[in-house]
Design an enzyme around this catalytic site. Structure first.
Site, mmCIF file in Angstrom:
data_model
loop_
_atom_site.group_PDB
_atom_site.id
_atom_site.type_symbol
_atom_site.label_atom_id
_atom_site.label_comp_id
_atom_site.label_asym_id
_atom_site.label_seq_id
_atom_site.Cartn_x
_atom_site.Cartn_y
_atom_site.Cartn_z
ATOM 1 N N HIS A 61 0.897 -1.289 0.024
ATOM 2 C CA HIS A 61 -0.124 -0.330 -0.072
ATOM 3 C C HIS A 61 0.628 0.952 -0.096
ATOM 4 O O HIS A 61 2.203 1.639 0.666
ATOM 5 C CB HIS A 61 -1.109 -0.270 1.668
ATOM 6 N N ASP A 62 0.349 2.414 -0.274
ATOM 7 C CA ASP A 62 1.509 3.992 -0.329
ATOM 8 C C ASP A 62 1.977 4.181 -1.660
ATOM 9 O O ASP A 62 2.835 4.888 -1.151
ATOM 10 C CB ASP A 62 0.842 4.143 0.843
ATOM 11 N N GLY A 116 4.784 -1.173 2.472
ATOM 12 C CA GLY A 116 4.142 -0.156 1.992
ATOM 13 C C GLY A 116 4.492 1.256 2.480
ATOM 14 O O GLY A 116 6.152 1.456 3.201
#
Length: 261
Positions: free
Chosen positions: A121-122, A139
């Protein structure tokens, strides 16, 4: 005209561009946008709020846009954005962003993601990067342009890798890699400049300037950020400036063997 198999599941609301191919047993969510000329092979799934640009090639069993593997995720409105002309090979897994990271995972253009690559994520990926088989990004990792990550290499969350850098295969990276540099090992540390990559894209005089700056930064034994500031005052070379600014701004530190003065 797009070529979409009758055995694919396309939810109402999905936006499908022209000349898109979607093979049997694929799934495309209602919030997805698939750009012109993109191909999606058998058994691949496009979940959530995912935007895929033009002329991407997604191979079989890819899972794109499934919810983040973050225990703090609570169903927030997050998304995954993929640019143009990327190749996404078999069994890859790309997650969208999270509320704590700005809500977006962003992938640029002309990248190659080999089999079993995971993007957490991100994550932010630039352009023209190559991630070899089973490279794993946690992440909030950020890659610049023309970055190469070798196979079976995990990268710790929040690590930043600069433009034209390379991380060797089977490494374990927990700190930042400056632009133009090469790192490898477990734990990974700098091994010099990524000369092979640089020679493909950068003029010799600029490579020579980087060699001088690299020696001063990482082989002189002097304080790292102080030395970077001194080089910035004396050099107007664009590439050297990029290298030194990265060194000054790093938050996770740079892994290299420190020598005594």
């Amino acid at each position: 005209m797009s070529n979409i198999s009758e055995l694919a599941i396309i939810e109402d609301g999905a936006v499908i561009g022209e000349n898109v191919e979607i093979a049997p047993f694929c799934f495309v969510s209602s919030q997805s946008i698939i750009g012109d000329g993109t191909t999606i092979a058998q058994n691949s799934c496009i979940y959530g709020k995912t935007t895929i640009g033009k002329n991407n090639k997604i191979f079989s069993n890819a899972v794109i846009g499934s919810i983040p593997q973050d225990l703090k995720f609570n169903g927030e409105d997050v998304e995954l954005i993929i640019g143009d002309n990327n190749t996404i090979r078999e069994f890859t897994l790309f997650n969208p962003g999270t509320k704590g990271g700005g809500g977006k995972t962003i992938i640029g253009n002309h990248n190659l993601f080999m089999g079993y690559v995971h993007l957490g994520h991100d994550v932010i990926i630039g352009n023209h990067c190559i991630l070899a088989n089973a490279a794993t990004l946690a992440g909030h990792v950020e890659l610049g342009d023309y970055v190469v990550v070798g196979g079976m290499t995990p990268i710790h969350q929040f690590v930043h890798i600069g433009n034209y850098a390379m991380v060797g295969g089977a490494s374990a990276l927990a700190q930042d890699v400056p632009p133009f540099c090469m790192a490898e090992g477990n734990r990974a540390s700098l091994r010099g400049l990524n000369l092979t990559g640089l020679r493909r894209h950068i003029e010799r005089e600029n490579i020579n300037a980087l060699k001088t700056a690299y020696r001063e930064l990482f082989e002189s034994g002097k304080p790292l950020k102080e030395t970077a500031g001194e080089i910035l005052e004396s050099s107007d070379n664009h590439y050297v400036t990029e290298l030194c600014n990265f060194v000054i701004k790093t938050k996770r530190g740079i892994p290299f063997e420190r020598k005594n003065v």
